[in-house]
Design an enzyme around this catalytic site. Sequence first.
Site, PDB file in Angstrom:
ATOM      1  N   HIS A  30      44.984  42.536  46.693  1.00 15.90           N
ATOM      2  CA  HIS A  30      44.003  41.817  46.922  1.00 15.90           C
ATOM      3  C   HIS A  30      43.795  41.385  48.251  1.00 15.90           C
ATOM      4  CE1 HIS A  30      45.159  40.712  42.336  1.00 15.90           C
ATOM      5  NE2 HIS A  30      44.091  41.772  42.072  1.00 15.90           N
TER       6      HIS A  30
ATOM      7  N   LYS B  99      41.790  40.013  29.189  1.00 16.91           N
ATOM      8  CA  LYS B  99      43.333  39.751  29.691  1.00 16.91           C
ATOM      9  C   LYS B  99      43.898  38.215  29.225  1.00 16.91           C
ATOM     10  CE  LYS B  99      43.094  42.528  33.913  1.00 16.91           C
ATOM     11  NZ  LYS B  99      43.222  42.412  35.368  1.00 16.91           N
TER      12      LYS B  99
ATOM     13  N   ARG C   7      42.224  51.317  43.895  1.00 15.68           N
ATOM     14  CA  ARG C   7      43.726  51.886  44.342  1.00 15.68           C
ATOM     15  C   ARG C   7      43.665  53.625  43.741  1.00 15.68           C
ATOM     16  NH1 ARG C   7      46.332  47.368  41.143  1.00 15.68           N
ATOM     17  NH2 ARG C   7      44.984  48.219  39.568  1.00 15.68           N
TER      18      ARG C   7
ATOM     19  N   SER D 100      48.916  42.838  39.817  1.00 14.48           N
ATOM     20  CA  SER D 100      49.342  41.579  39.582  1.00 14.48           C
ATOM     21  C   SER D 100      50.102  41.397  38.211  1.00 14.48           C
ATOM     22  CB  SER D 100      48.162  40.596  38.842  1.00 14.48           C
ATOM     23  OG  SER D 100      47.243  40.309  39.986  1.00 14.48           O
TER      24      SER D 100
HETATM   25  O1  PNS Z   1      40.866  41.384  38.217  1.00 11.11           O
HETATM   26  P1  PNS Z   1      40.004  41.887  37.023  1.00 11.11           P
HETATM   27  O2  PNS Z   1      40.673  41.247  35.708  1.00 11.11           O
HETATM   28  O3  PNS Z   1      40.170  43.476  37.051  1.00 11.11           O
HETATM   29  O4  PNS Z   1      38.597  41.427  37.158  1.00 11.11           O
HETATM   30  C1  PNS Z   1      37.612  41.726  36.146  1.00 11.11           C
HETATM   31  C2  PNS Z   1      36.414  40.794  36.231  1.00 11.11           C
HETATM   32  C3  PNS Z   1      36.979  39.137  35.983  1.00 11.11           C
HETATM   33  C4  PNS Z   1      35.748  40.802  37.445  1.00 11.11           C
HETATM   34  C5  PNS Z   1      35.503  41.060  34.955  1.00 11.11           C
HETATM   35  O5  PNS Z   1      36.112  41.073  33.963  1.00 11.11           O
HETATM   36  C6  PNS Z   1      34.209  40.019  35.103  1.00 11.11           C
HETATM   37  O6  PNS Z   1      33.320  40.442  35.883  1.00 11.11           O
HETATM   38  N1  PNS Z   1      34.274  39.215  34.241  1.00 11.11           N
HETATM   39  C7  PNS Z   1      33.225  38.035  34.218  1.00 11.11           C
HETATM   40  C8  PNS Z   1      32.264  38.508  33.077  1.00 11.11           C
HETATM   41  C9  PNS Z   1      31.246  39.737  33.173  1.00 11.11           C
HETATM   42  O7  PNS Z   1      30.339  39.390  34.284  1.00 11.11           O
HETATM   43  N2  PNS Z   1      31.343  40.733  32.663  1.00 11.11           N
HETATM   44  C10 PNS Z   1      30.645  41.973  32.802  1.00 11.11           C
HETATM   45  C11 PNS Z   1      31.028  42.961  33.916  1.00 11.11           C
HETATM   46  S1  PNS Z   1      32.567  43.760  33.104  1.00 11.11           S
END
Ligand code: PNS
Length: 158
Positions: free
Chosen positions: A17, A41, A90, A128
């Site tokens: 990150h 998650k 990645r 992570s």
């Molecule tokens: O690090 P991650 O868990 O891959 O991040 C994913 C994240 C948090 C960016 C994604 O789940 C997100 O955007 N969550 C907020 C809700 C949202 O906007 N959902 C629609 C897009 S998936």
Amino acid sequence: MTIAIYPGSFDPITNGHFDVLYRASKLFEKVIVVVLLNAAKKSFISVENRIELIKESVKDIKNIEVDSFEGLTVKYAKSKNAKVLIRGLRATSDFEYEMQMAQINKTLDANLETIFLVPGVENNFLASSIVKEVALFGGDISGLVPESVNKYFKTLVK
Ligand code: PNS
């Protein structure tokens, strides 16, 4: 000013990150790292602690801010007038998930551009989830995470 957001779970922030974030900080005038909820998650570290760990690791980079938000990433981006959403890419295994997320975000807000940045090869296989597992079983994660995260896990696992 072009503002970029870098959303993620950051549970915890890893060197992967950080690598992406550092690259983004050189491309955009302001980058906001935003800790968001990933409904798929279960998080391990509290949002407050995740923010502190990120803040500590980016304290020397002047154009990075750290924040958290509950809700849609596109809504957060709009509230900050951000035109760019950064995600790290990645291995090819990331591709489908990242493409799906980018397409959904584009459907929700056609003006927000997702830009993928590729970390250095030394950080290409970091996640992570792996870092947490190694740390919780007492393994050395000092080369995988910022020092703030290394210290944090040392207080948990004696
Ligand atoms: O690090 P991650 O868990 O891959 O991040 C994913 C994240 C948090 C960016 C994604 O789940 C997100 O955007 N969550 C907020 C809700 C949202 O906007 N959902 C629609 C897009 S998936």
